[in-house]
Design a protein around this motif. Sequence first.
Motif, PDB file in Angstrom:
ATOM      1  N   TRP A 137      13.204  28.039  10.502  1.00  0.00           N
ATOM      2  CA  TRP A 137      12.882  29.109  11.439  1.00  0.00           C
ATOM      3  C   TRP A 137      14.191  29.683  11.974  1.00  0.00           C
ATOM      4  O   TRP A 137      15.098  28.948  12.352  1.00  0.00           O
ATOM      5  CB  TRP A 137      12.045  28.582  12.605  1.00  0.00           C
ATOM      6  N   VAL A 138      14.275  31.000  12.021  1.00  0.00           N
ATOM      7  CA  VAL A 138      15.433  31.681  12.577  1.00  0.00           C
ATOM      8  C   VAL A 138      14.958  32.704  13.600  1.00  0.00           C
ATOM      9  O   VAL A 138      13.880  33.290  13.467  1.00  0.00           O
ATOM     10  CB  VAL A 138      16.276  32.372  11.471  1.00  0.00           C
ATOM     11  N   TYR A 139      15.763  32.893  14.625  1.00  0.00           N
ATOM     12  CA  TYR A 139      15.512  33.940  15.618  1.00  0.00           C
ATOM     13  C   TYR A 139      16.324  35.160  15.203  1.00  0.00           C
ATOM     14  O   TYR A 139      17.540  35.093  15.073  1.00  0.00           O
ATOM     15  CB  TYR A 139      15.916  33.448  17.011  1.00  0.00           C
ATOM     16  N   TRP A 140      15.612  36.274  14.974  1.00  0.00           N
ATOM     17  CA  TRP A 140      16.269  37.489  14.510  1.00  0.00           C
ATOM     18  C   TRP A 140      15.915  38.650  15.415  1.00  0.00           C
ATOM     19  O   TRP A 140      14.898  38.635  16.107  1.00  0.00           O
ATOM     20  CB  TRP A 140      15.910  37.781  13.053  1.00  0.00           C
ATOM     21  N   MET A 141      16.786  39.642  15.442  1.00  0.00           N
ATOM     22  CA  MET A 141      16.635  40.787  16.338  1.00  0.00           C
ATOM     23  C   MET A 141      16.273  42.028  15.523  1.00  0.00           C
ATOM     24  O   MET A 141      17.055  42.448  14.667  1.00  0.00           O
ATOM     25  CB  MET A 141      17.931  41.006  17.120  1.00  0.00           C
ATOM     26  N   PRO A 142      15.121  42.617  15.791  1.00  0.00           N
ATOM     27  CA  PRO A 142      14.715  43.794  15.010  1.00  0.00           C
ATOM     28  C   PRO A 142      15.511  45.057  15.336  1.00  0.00           C
ATOM     29  O   PRO A 142      15.740  45.885  14.472  1.00  0.00           O
ATOM     30  CB  PRO A 142      13.240  43.965  15.354  1.00  0.00           C
ATOM     31  N   ARG A 143      15.935  45.194  16.586  1.00  0.00           N
ATOM     32  CA  ARG A 143      16.692  46.381  17.005  1.00  0.00           C
ATOM     33  C   ARG A 143      17.952  45.933  17.730  1.00  0.00           C
ATOM     34  O   ARG A 143      17.872  45.246  18.749  1.00  0.00           O
ATOM     35  CB  ARG A 143      15.856  47.261  17.933  1.00  0.00           C
ATOM     36  N   LEU A 144      19.077  46.362  17.206  1.00  0.00           N
ATOM     37  CA  LEU A 144      20.352  45.985  17.819  1.00  0.00           C
ATOM     38  C   LEU A 144      20.682  46.905  18.984  1.00  0.00           C
ATOM     39  O   LEU A 144      20.421  48.113  18.921  1.00  0.00           O
ATOM     40  CB  LEU A 144      21.472  46.080  16.784  1.00  0.00           C
ATOM     41  N   PRO A 145      21.281  46.354  20.035  1.00  0.00           N
ATOM     42  CA  PRO A 145      21.702  47.209  21.147  1.00  0.00           C
ATOM     43  C   PRO A 145      22.975  47.987  20.793  1.00  0.00           C
ATOM     44  O   PRO A 145      23.702  47.617  19.866  1.00  0.00           O
ATOM     45  CB  PRO A 145      21.975  46.204  22.276  1.00  0.00           C
ATOM     46  N   ARG A 146      23.222  49.006  21.553  1.00  0.00           N
ATOM     47  CA  ARG A 146      24.447  49.787  21.388  1.00  0.00           C
ATOM     48  C   ARG A 146      25.649  48.848  21.563  1.00  0.00           C
ATOM     49  O   ARG A 146      25.643  47.983  22.423  1.00  0.00           O
ATOM     50  CB  ARG A 146      24.507  50.885  22.441  1.00  0.00           C
ATOM     51  N   GLY A 147      26.638  49.026  20.732  1.00  0.00           N
ATOM     52  CA  GLY A 147      27.858  48.226  20.839  1.00  0.00           C
ATOM     53  C   GLY A 147      27.839  46.942  20.027  1.00  0.00           C
ATOM     54  O   GLY A 147      28.805  46.181  20.060  1.00  0.00           O
ATOM     55  N   ALA A 148      26.764  46.676  19.287  1.00  0.00           N
ATOM     56  CA  ALA A 148      26.716  45.490  18.428  1.00  0.00           C
ATOM     57  C   ALA A 148      27.775  45.642  17.336  1.00  0.00           C
ATOM     58  O   ALA A 148      27.887  46.697  16.718  1.00  0.00           O
ATOM     59  CB  ALA A 148      25.335  45.323  17.818  1.00  0.00           C
ATOM     60  N   ARG A 149      28.535  44.587  17.128  1.00  0.00           N
ATOM     61  CA  ARG A 149      29.628  44.619  16.150  1.00  0.00           C
ATOM     62  C   ARG A 149      29.316  43.696  14.987  1.00  0.00           C
ATOM     63  O   ARG A 149      29.097  42.496  15.180  1.00  0.00           O
ATOM     64  CB  ARG A 149      30.926  44.197  16.831  1.00  0.00           C
ATOM     65  N   HIS A 150      29.273  44.246  13.783  1.00  0.00           N
ATOM     66  CA  HIS A 150      28.971  43.467  12.582  1.00  0.00           C
ATOM     67  C   HIS A 150      30.083  42.457  12.315  1.00  0.00           C
ATOM     68  O   HIS A 150      31.267  42.785  12.388  1.00  0.00           O
ATOM     69  CB  HIS A 150      28.816  44.403  11.383  1.00  0.00           C
ATOM     70  N   LEU A 151      29.698  41.218  12.035  1.00  0.00           N
ATOM     71  CA  LEU A 151      30.649  40.163  11.687  1.00  0.00           C
ATOM     72  C   LEU A 151      30.527  39.921  10.182  1.00  0.00           C
ATOM     73  O   LEU A 151      29.653  39.178   9.724  1.00  0.00           O
ATOM     74  CB  LEU A 151      30.356  38.888  12.481  1.00  0.00           C
ATOM     75  N   ALA A 152      31.389  40.552   9.416  1.00  0.00           N
ATOM     76  CA  ALA A 152      31.279  40.550   7.961  1.00  0.00           C
ATOM     77  C   ALA A 152      31.372  39.153   7.356  1.00  0.00           C
ATOM     78  O   ALA A 152      30.778  38.896   6.304  1.00  0.00           O
ATOM     79  CB  ALA A 152      32.344  41.456   7.360  1.00  0.00           C
ATOM     80  N   ASP A 153      32.081  38.221   8.016  1.00  0.00           N
ATOM     81  CA  ASP A 153      32.189  36.878   7.440  1.00  0.00           C
ATOM     82  C   ASP A 153      30.990  36.000   7.764  1.00  0.00           C
ATOM     83  O   ASP A 153      30.894  34.880   7.300  1.00  0.00           O
ATOM     84  CB  ASP A 153      33.498  36.198   7.844  1.00  0.00           C
ATOM     85  N   GLY A 154      30.050  36.522   8.569  1.00  0.00           N
ATOM     86  CA  GLY A 154      28.814  35.810   8.846  1.00  0.00           C
ATOM     87  C   GLY A 154      28.931  34.615   9.767  1.00  0.00           C
ATOM     88  O   GLY A 154      28.037  33.767   9.789  1.00  0.00           O
ATOM     89  N   THR A 155      29.997  34.548  10.542  1.00  0.00           N
ATOM     90  CA  THR A 155      30.209  33.420  11.459  1.00  0.00           C
ATOM     91  C   THR A 155      30.442  33.934  12.867  1.00  0.00           C
ATOM     92  O   THR A 155      31.221  34.869  13.082  1.00  0.00           O
ATOM     93  CB  THR A 155      31.426  32.590  10.999  1.00  0.00           C
ATOM     94  N   TRP A 156      29.768  33.291  13.826  1.00  0.00           N
ATOM     95  CA  TRP A 156      29.967  33.582  15.258  1.00  0.00           C
ATOM     96  C   TRP A 156      30.435  32.312  15.928  1.00  0.00           C
ATOM     97  O   TRP A 156      29.944  31.231  15.591  1.00  0.00           O
ATOM     98  CB  TRP A 156      28.644  34.044  15.881  1.00  0.00           C
ATOM     99  N   PRO A 157      31.377  32.387  16.876  1.00  0.00           N
ATOM    100  CA  PRO A 157      32.027  33.610  17.346  1.00  0.00           C
ATOM    101  C   PRO A 157      32.978  34.162  16.307  1.00  0.00           C
ATOM    102  O   PRO A 157      33.393  33.464  15.384  1.00  0.00           O
ATOM    103  CB  PRO A 157      32.770  33.157  18.595  1.00  0.00           C
ATOM    104  N   ALA A 158      33.313  35.432  16.500  1.00  0.00           N
ATOM    105  CA  ALA A 158      34.202  36.103  15.558  1.00  0.00           C
ATOM    106  C   ALA A 158      35.537  35.375  15.526  1.00  0.00           C
ATOM    107  O   ALA A 158      36.036  34.934  16.558  1.00  0.00           O
ATOM    108  CB  ALA A 158      34.402  37.561  15.964  1.00  0.00           C
ATOM    109  N   ARG A 159      36.078  35.248  14.347  1.00  0.00           N
ATOM    110  CA  ARG A 159      37.392  34.621  14.204  1.00  0.00           C
ATOM    111  C   ARG A 159      38.468  35.688  14.384  1.00  0.00           C
ATOM    112  O   ARG A 159      38.311  36.803  13.897  1.00  0.00           O
ATOM    113  CB  ARG A 159      37.510  33.974  12.827  1.00  0.00           C
ATOM    114  N   PRO A 160      39.564  35.328  15.075  1.00  0.00           N
ATOM    115  CA  PRO A 160      40.634  36.327  15.291  1.00  0.00           C
ATOM    116  C   PRO A 160      41.308  36.727  13.999  1.00  0.00           C
ATOM    117  O   PRO A 160      41.290  36.068  13.030  1.00  0.00           O
ATOM    118  CB  PRO A 160      41.608  35.632  16.218  1.00  0.00           C
TER     119      PRO A 160
END
Length: 160
Positions: A137-160
């Motif tokens: 089971w995963v929790y997913w968001m159907p609509r992203l809020p303004r300012g959402a930043r895509h993390l291309a490497d697929g890991t959170w938190p974003a790596r510097p």
Amino acid sequence: MAAFVDLFVYGTLKQGFANHRAFCAQALRIRTAAIVGSLYDLPVGYPAVQVPDSSILLKAGQDPARDAARQRRFRGLAPPVPQVTQAAVHGEWIRLPDPARTLPRVDALEGVRPDGRGEYRRALVPAWTEDGPAALWVYWMPRLPRGARHLADGTWPARP
């Protein structure tokens, strides 16, 4: 009823993050895992995932304990290997005991509502874990809020 429920977590429920101790301290198992989807860092300080409709095996029902039992039907089924063009989200497979008690608490944290109008939705998706394929089971968001930043490497938190 099911004795446990399996979740894919990618944000504050992961080990070492803000909500892990309060919601996942009783975990029976924690392993690395990945799913197909897109990960976003939200301006509010936590992440969101979007998953393709084709990845959804089941949508959450009205009864979280029944959902945990429905999940059992997919145990042992190998998900297809993701296409090279599909993005992966990296996180953890967390197995929680007593779904009738633990899953509603996590649903509430994630803003899942029975009417489907919450911030997140819960869906069962194929996952790849260090122990092999799984349906989590995963929790997913159907609509992203303004300012959402895509993390291309697929890991959170974003790596510097």
